[in-house]
Structures are given as C-alpha cells and as structure tokens.
Design a protein around this motif. Structure first.
Motif, mmCIF file in Angstrom:
data_model
loop_
_atom_site.group_PDB
_atom_site.id
_atom_site.type_symbol
_atom_site.label_atom_id
_atom_site.label_comp_id
_atom_site.label_asym_id
_atom_site.label_seq_id
_atom_site.Cartn_x
_atom_site.Cartn_y
_atom_site.Cartn_z
ATOM 1 N N LYS A 167 9.873 44.242 -150.730
ATOM 2 C CA LYS A 167 11.024 44.478 -149.854
ATOM 3 C C LYS A 167 11.562 43.108 -149.836
ATOM 4 C CE LYS A 167 10.235 48.373 -147.507
ATOM 5 N NZ LYS A 167 9.472 49.046 -145.944
ATOM 6 N N ILE A 168 11.639 41.950 -149.810
ATOM 7 C CA ILE A 168 12.332 40.521 -150.047
ATOM 8 C C ILE A 168 11.997 39.799 -150.053
ATOM 9 C CG2 ILE A 168 12.198 40.318 -147.092
ATOM 10 C CD1 ILE A 168 15.083 39.717 -146.982
ATOM 11 N N HIS A 169 12.297 38.661 -150.359
ATOM 12 C CA HIS A 169 11.643 37.272 -151.159
ATOM 13 C C HIS A 169 11.806 36.298 -149.578
ATOM 14 C CE1 HIS A 169 11.909 38.773 -154.908
ATOM 15 N NE2 HIS A 169 12.256 38.007 -155.709
ATOM 16 N N ILE A 170 10.540 35.802 -148.767
ATOM 17 C CA ILE A 170 10.757 35.164 -148.168
ATOM 18 C C ILE A 170 10.193 33.649 -148.312
ATOM 19 C CG2 ILE A 170 9.736 34.687 -145.034
ATOM 20 C CD1 ILE A 170 8.919 36.872 -146.039
ATOM 21 N N ARG A 171 11.258 33.107 -148.033
ATOM 22 C CA ARG A 171 10.886 31.345 -148.510
ATOM 23 C C ARG A 171 10.980 30.492 -147.184
ATOM 24 N NH1 ARG A 171 10.428 32.853 -152.653
ATOM 25 N NH2 ARG A 171 11.968 33.482 -154.318
ATOM 26 N N ILE A 172 10.237 29.321 -147.019
ATOM 27 C CA ILE A 172 10.004 28.793 -145.861
ATOM 28 C C ILE A 172 10.517 27.318 -145.719
ATOM 29 C CG2 ILE A 172 7.986 28.131 -144.239
ATOM 30 C CD1 ILE A 172 6.443 30.050 -145.971
ATOM 31 N N GLY A 173 11.816 27.484 -144.885
ATOM 32 C CA GLY A 173 11.717 26.223 -145.235
ATOM 33 C C GLY A 173 11.862 25.413 -143.529
ATOM 34 N N ILE A 193 15.713 35.665 -147.610
ATOM 35 C CA ILE A 193 15.884 34.785 -146.243
ATOM 36 C C ILE A 193 15.221 34.084 -146.836
ATOM 37 C CG2 ILE A 193 14.246 36.521 -145.205
ATOM 38 C CD1 ILE A 193 16.194 35.669 -142.481
ATOM 39 N N CYS A 194 15.295 32.743 -146.553
ATOM 40 C CA CYS A 194 15.386 31.151 -146.041
ATOM 41 C C CYS A 194 15.490 31.298 -144.641
ATOM 42 C CB CYS A 194 15.727 30.343 -146.691
ATOM 43 S SG CYS A 194 14.598 29.088 -146.485
ATOM 44 N N ILE A 195 14.222 31.126 -144.056
ATOM 45 C CA ILE A 195 14.087 30.484 -141.947
ATOM 46 C C ILE A 195 14.065 29.372 -142.734
ATOM 47 C CG2 ILE A 195 12.413 30.853 -140.479
ATOM 48 C CD1 ILE A 195 12.089 34.386 -141.208
ATOM 49 N N THR A 196 14.957 28.715 -141.859
ATOM 50 C CA THR A 196 14.953 27.281 -141.930
ATOM 51 C C THR A 196 14.737 26.720 -140.311
ATOM 52 O OG1 THR A 196 17.278 27.208 -141.363
ATOM 53 C CG2 THR A 196 16.264 27.015 -143.953
ATOM 54 N N ASP A 197 13.983 27.351 -139.453
ATOM 55 C CA ASP A 197 13.804 26.784 -137.929
ATOM 56 C C ASP A 197 13.969 25.224 -137.739
ATOM 57 O OD1 ASP A 197 13.838 29.099 -136.239
ATOM 58 O OD2 ASP A 197 12.124 29.401 -137.269
#
Ligand SMILES: [Zn+2]
Ligand SMILES: [Zn+2]
Length: 286
Positions: free
Chosen positions: A91-97, A53-57
């Motif tokens: 559990k999951i790859h977390i990407r910071i966007g 999941i890439c979080i892109t606030d």
C-alpha cells in the motif's frame, strides 16, 4: 454535485501530485498526541493517497526545558517501523527517518547516533537557542522579535558548522511562528547576511533544504522557508528540496500539499527530493 462528492482528504488526493511526505511524527515523539501511533499515521497517509511516508520522530538530545526529554527508544522504533513496513508494503513505501535536534556541542553525538542506525533520512533542525526553547517566548522576553530571529539564524549557522551528519535542514525560519508579531517583524532582506551564509554552507556541503508546510498550518502566509529564501538557495546552486508537513496527527499529513508544486516552480525548482538509505532521489514536480 461538484464539490460535495469527495471528503476533504479525498479532494486533496485528487488535486495534489505530491505523493511523499518527508516530515511526520508519531507518538515516539514526546510532543505528538498519544493516539498518533505509527500505524495510525501510516493509515492516515494511505487515506491521503500518498505513495511514500517518511517518519521522522524527534531525537533532541540535551533538551531539558520543563524536564521533558525529547528522545525515543531507537531500537524499538526500528523494530516497530520495520514490521509496519512489511505489513503495508503493498500500500505504501515507509521510510525510516529522524529529526535530529541540533545544538553546537552535539557534533560527536550526531555522528555516532546517525551512523549506528540504518536511517533512510535525517533532518537537522535547530530547536534550541543557547540551551533554551524559544517555543516558550517567555524564555526570551528580553529580546525583540528581530533579535530573536537573528539569534536563531546565528545558532543555526553555528550548528551546521559543527554538525555534518544530516541530509536536509528542517524548517529554516520557523522561529517566526514564535515572534510576538510573527511575520510582521521578519524579512529575508534584514537577515540576508546570516541566511545567505547558512544557504552557502548547505550548498557547499551537499545538504538540502526542507519545504515545511507547517508554516501555513500555523496561519503564516508562507511555508518554511520564506519563498525568497528558497529561491536564494536555488540561485546559490542548491538542488535538494524535500517536502514535509511536520504533521503530529493523521489529519495533518500532507497539509496544504496542493500548494507545493507552485511554490517549488515559482522558486525555480523543477524537481523535489526523496531519500532512501540516505541517498537523494529526484522527482519531477509536474
Ligand atoms: Zn522541528
Ligand atoms: Zn518536526
């Protein structure tokens, strides 16, 4: 008992091979539900069976309609997401966007902001037309739908000529959601001159285009951009397509991702793209 064995979320996991959502929001974004904390969104992505999941606030500098600020505390954002990345690493790859709101005067800001932080991924989105948000259709009641759409394409073109610090263009043609007649007053052919110029600029500058499934969520017949536009990007030599739901709550993560493979293949893409440390990673669609 076929069809009753799985919850909706599990069924989506069973039939979708798209395992990365590259456009999601948390309550760091002003317009997300307060309950949509980064941890709740990450748990939602795990439940969906995503691998990444890439979080892109939203970072929309100089957004001022109704006095709402669309900015967040970037230091706190990294601190929070880096600690969750560690906590959930099995559990999951977390990407910071980030989803950077583009406006013509923000070139210098974008350069400084993006380069000051170790983002994995930067979406560049046009949310404002001449300093006003067309989400509020009343801001542009003097314009017909066609004029509004063309206005947004012109603004988008100006933005990308002035701002280079982003990886993919977010939701090209999402303005159609806010038209009085939505897609009835929209066609690629009527806007081909502007859209082609946008696509050529992206291709020439190594920028990607996003396939954003929120169009389907809003009841349109297509995900953004319209398939003819995505196909045209490919014809012009474009290769970088990321896939995102633009979800602002957990149930919208990976929204309609089971439709994505066919959309991509029909438009000539055998690969979709993920980003890590601002570098594209190409993955086979099927
Ligand atoms: Zn957006
Ligand atoms: Zn978004």
């Amino acid at each position: 008992m076929m069809g009753t064995m799985f919850s909706a979320a599990e069924r989506l996991w069973e039939i979708s091979r798209m395992k990365a959502d590259y456009h999601t929001h948390t309550n760091f974004s002003t317009d997300a539900d307060r309950e949509s904390s980064p941890e709740v969104m990450i748990q939602g992505a795990i439940k969906r069976g995503l691998e990444t999941i890439c979080i892109t606030d939203h970072m929309d500098k100089d957004y001022d309609a109704e006095g709402k600020g669309f900015v967040f505390d970037t230091e706190k954002y990294f601190e929070t997401l880096q600690s969750l990345r560690e906590k959930y690493k099995e559990k999951i790859h977390i990407r910071i966007g980030v989803e950077l709101g583009l406006q013509p005067h923000l070139g210098q800001f974008a350069k400084e902001y993006v380069n000051a932080h170790p983002f994995d991924f930067v979406i560049g989105s046009t949310h404002m037309l001449r300093g006003r948000d067309p989400y509020y259709r009343a801001n542009f009641e003097e314009l017909t739908d066609q004029e509004l759409y063309r206005g947004m394409f012109e603004e988008t073109l100006t933005n990308i000529k002035n701002i280079e610090d982003f990886d993919v263009m977010g939701h090209l043609d999402y303005i159609v959601r806010y038209g009085l007649e939505q897609e009835k007053s929209y066609s690629y052919d009527e806007n081909k001159d502007l859209i082609d110029e946008i696509l050529k600029h992206l291709v020439e500058n190594g920028k990607g285009l996003e396939l954003n499934t929120a169009g389907l969520k809003y009841g349109l017949s297509f995900a953004h951009p319209y398939p003819a536009v995505l196909k045209r990007y490919r014809e012009l030599g474009g290769e970088i397509v990321t896939v995102g739901s633009d979800g602002h709550k957990p149930e919208h993560i990976a929204y309609d991702f089971h439709k994505v493979e066919n959309i991509l293949l029909d438009c000539g893409f055998k690969y979709y793209t993920e980003f890590r440390q601002r570098k594209p990673i190409f993955k086979q669609v099927r």
